[in-house]
Design a protein around this motif. Structure first.
Motif, short mmCIF file in Angstrom:
data_model
loop_
_atom_site.label_atom_id
_atom_site.label_comp_id
_atom_site.label_asym_id
_atom_site.label_seq_id
_atom_site.Cartn_x
_atom_site.Cartn_y
_atom_site.Cartn_z
N SER A 1 -139.17 3.67 8.64
CA SER A 1 -138.17 2.63 8.35
C SER A 1 -137.40 2.31 9.62
O SER A 1 -137.30 3.13 10.55
N LEU A 2 -136.88 1.11 9.65
CA LEU A 2 -136.10 0.64 10.79
C LEU A 2 -134.90 -0.12 10.26
O LEU A 2 -135.04 -0.99 9.40
N GLN A 3 -133.71 0.21 10.76
CA GLN A 3 -132.49 -0.51 10.42
C GLN A 3 -131.92 -1.12 11.69
O GLN A 3 -131.79 -0.44 12.71
N ILE A 4 -131.58 -2.40 11.62
CA ILE A 4 -130.97 -3.09 12.75
C ILE A 4 -129.62 -3.59 12.27
O ILE A 4 -129.52 -4.52 11.47
N GLU A 5 -128.56 -2.94 12.74
CA GLU A 5 -127.22 -3.24 12.26
C GLU A 5 -126.62 -4.44 13.00
O GLU A 5 -127.07 -4.79 14.10
N PRO A 6 -125.62 -5.08 12.42
CA PRO A 6 -125.06 -6.29 13.03
C PRO A 6 -124.51 -6.08 14.44
O PRO A 6 -124.50 -7.01 15.25
N ASP A 7 -124.05 -4.86 14.75
CA ASP A 7 -123.49 -4.62 16.08
C ASP A 7 -124.55 -4.31 17.13
O ASP A 7 -124.23 -4.02 18.29
N VAL B 1 -129.76 0.19 16.52
CA VAL B 1 -131.09 0.28 15.91
C VAL B 1 -131.33 1.74 15.51
O VAL B 1 -131.11 2.65 16.30
N ILE B 2 -131.76 1.96 14.26
CA ILE B 2 -132.01 3.30 13.74
C ILE B 2 -133.44 3.35 13.20
O ILE B 2 -133.78 2.61 12.28
N GLU C 1 -130.34 -5.44 8.82
CA GLU C 1 -131.73 -5.79 8.52
C GLU C 1 -132.52 -4.50 8.35
O GLU C 1 -132.44 -3.59 9.19
N ILE C 2 -133.28 -4.41 7.28
CA ILE C 2 -134.02 -3.19 6.95
C ILE C 2 -135.50 -3.52 6.85
O ILE C 2 -135.90 -4.46 6.16
N ILE C 3 -136.31 -2.74 7.56
CA ILE C 3 -137.77 -2.92 7.56
C ILE C 3 -138.39 -1.60 7.14
O ILE C 3 -138.08 -0.54 7.72
N SER D 1 -132.05 6.50 17.53
CA SER D 1 -130.98 5.52 17.41
C SER D 1 -130.65 5.01 18.80
O SER D 1 -130.68 5.77 19.77
N LEU D 2 -130.36 3.74 18.88
CA LEU D 2 -130.05 3.11 20.16
C LEU D 2 -129.04 2.00 19.95
O LEU D 2 -129.22 1.14 19.09
N ARG D 3 -127.95 2.04 20.72
CA ARG D 3 -126.96 0.97 20.68
C ARG D 3 -127.31 -0.04 21.77
O ARG D 3 -127.27 0.28 22.95
N PHE D 4 -127.65 -1.23 21.35
CA PHE D 4 -127.88 -2.30 22.32
C PHE D 4 -126.51 -2.83 22.77
O PHE D 4 -125.78 -3.43 21.99
N ARG D 5 -126.16 -2.58 24.02
CA ARG D 5 -124.91 -3.06 24.60
C ARG D 5 -125.21 -3.67 25.97
O ARG D 5 -125.99 -3.11 26.75
N GLN D 6 -124.62 -4.79 26.23
CA GLN D 6 -124.78 -5.46 27.53
C GLN D 6 -123.41 -5.53 28.20
O GLN D 6 -122.46 -6.06 27.64
N TYR D 7 -123.33 -4.97 29.40
CA TYR D 7 -122.08 -4.91 30.14
C TYR D 7 -122.16 -5.81 31.38
O TYR D 7 -123.11 -5.68 32.17
N THR D 8 -121.19 -6.68 31.54
CA THR D 8 -121.15 -7.57 32.70
C THR D 8 -119.74 -7.54 33.31
O THR D 8 -118.74 -7.34 32.62
#
Length: 422
Positions: A270-276, A279-280, A262-264, A370-377
């Motif tokens: 600009s902001l890119q939100i990749e499928p994984d 966020v850039i 997704e590109i805004i 840039s930030l990788r959204f990751r959730q660890y459980t």
């Protein structure tokens, strides 16, 4: 006549509809601009403003980091993998805080001197990557020390009734100084009362195989049971990310490309939100109104502001992991910060070698993020580590001098702790 009347009424209705649509468009445009002025004028700047609300947030969630420690007493060593906010680290943290606060000019020394200091009554700290001493002091609640010297490994060592501080950046920069305010008796008492499990450095071992790995590889006699972590992308809605970065969630300047990104775009940002879930954010020099004492923030201001920003973006979505600072550097007006994830003091590394987050500042403006959204459980399973002997043989057969340690390797949905040769 009737046709003319009917035609006049129809024209009147059409004109009213056109005016209504025009007014609606104007209102929508005005709403968008007002939104940008309110939430986009300074979307990231509050992190650097020093305002009471931001200060309160930072006080509630102080900067923390994973740290490996080894305490050497009269007869043996003890060690553990901790975090700087752990209760079991509090005495060691206060000791380092006092030492860094009283450290004078650091003088160059030899690597041999650093290693020899470990054989006296001592406390060893490994922060996994080199950081300026001012930031290391901040991690233990202090506010002094130099930005010009960086260290990954530090040793407080007793010799001839005095305590000396040794630093090593992990490469070839070794330094030391005496820290008279720190009591040798206090050091001895801490070593005598240590409750960590037994540990050893690779250099302590007589087996020649150990000589092929880094001498300060810290080997714990008993490792805690480390869980297998389930990893996922927690970013189900992108509106919160847009809002936090000052974009209008209702913007029409957004689309999804063929790869699912997704590109805004908005003005010069600009902001890119990749499928994984990566966020850039990029900006071509748009001022975000960030304020600091000067045009260029201090390292401490940059770390505080960027840490608060990343925490605001992540919220509570990282699960059982937390961000920690891996590196910070400043050249002229450019400041670059790199962050990683850790789970209860054990670092999590990505298979591509990338960071969990990176932020670039030009002066006081965030130009790249840039930030990788990751959730660890916790998956409920326990990581199965290779026996030390087998891990040692593999590490020794690889790059000579590599450090043997335990970390998580994130390469997919299931993340296990394993031996790593760094």
């Amino acid at each position: 006549m009737e046709d003319n009347a009917r035609r006049s009424r129809r024209d009147l209705i059409q004109n009213i509809a056109i005016v209504a649509l025009s007014l609606s468009a104007v209102l929508l445009f005005a709403q968008s601009q007002i939104y940008n002025l309110i939430s986009g004028q300074d979307p990231l700047g509050d992190q650097f403003s020093g305002s009471a609300s931001v200060d309160a947030t930072l006080q509630q969630t102080p900067l923390t980091a994973p740290v490996r420690v080894a305490v050497t007493g009269a007869y043996t060593r003890y060690g553990a993998c901790l975090t700087t906010d752990a209760e079991s680290f509090s005495d060691l943290g206060l000791l380092l805080k006092e030492s860094l606060g009283s450290a004078g000019s650091l003088t160059a020394c030899r690597g041999r001197d650093f290693l020899t200091a470990l054989n006296s009554t001592s406390v060893y700290y490994d922060f996994l990557s080199p950081l300026p001493l001012s930031i290391l002091a901040k991690l233990v609640g202090g506010d002094s020390a130099a930005d010009s010297v960086s260290a990954r490994h530090l040793v407080l060592s007793v010799g001839s009734g005095t305590v000396s501080l040794y630093t090593w950046d992990g490469e070839d920069d070794f330094r030391f100084c005496q820290v008279p305010p720190v009591s040798a008796d206090d050091m001895t008492a801490i070593a005598s009362n240590c409750t960590f499990g037994a540990a050893a450095f690779a250099m302590d071992q007589e087996d020649p195989t150990y000589s092929r790995i880094a001498p300060c590889s810290l080997l714990l006699e008993e490792h805690p049971d480390l869980p297998v972590l389930s990893a996922a992308n927690p970013l189900s809605s992108t509106d919160q990310v847009l809002t936090s970065l000052g974009f209008n969630p209702s913007t029409k300047n957004r689309y999804t490309d063929s790869g699912g990104t997704e590109i805004i775009r908005e003005a010069d940002r600009s902001l890119q939100i990749e499928p994984d879930g990566t966020v850039i954010y990029q900006s071509s020099g748009v001022s975000l109104g960030i304020s600091a004492a000067d045009d260029v923030p201090t390292l401490s201001e940059a770390v505080d502001g960027c840490t608060a920003l990343l925490r605001r973006l992540l919220g509570d979505q990282s699960g059982e992991a937390a961000l920690y600072l891996e590196a910070v550097s400043q050249a002229g007006e450019t400041t670059v910060l790199r962050f990683g994830y850790h789970a209860d003091g054990v670092p999590i590394y990505f298979s591509d070698g990338g960071a969990a987050a990176e932020v670039t500042l030009a002066g006081v403006s965030v130009t790249e993020l840039s930030l990788r959204f990751r959730q660890y459980t916790d998956s409920g399973e326990t990581s199965l580590l290779l026996p030390l002997r087998q891990a040692l043989a593999i590490a020794a057969a690889g790059r000579e001098g590599a450090e043997l340690s335990i970390g998580y390797a994130d390469g997919g949905a299931s993340v296990s702790a394993q031996w790593l040769a760094e």
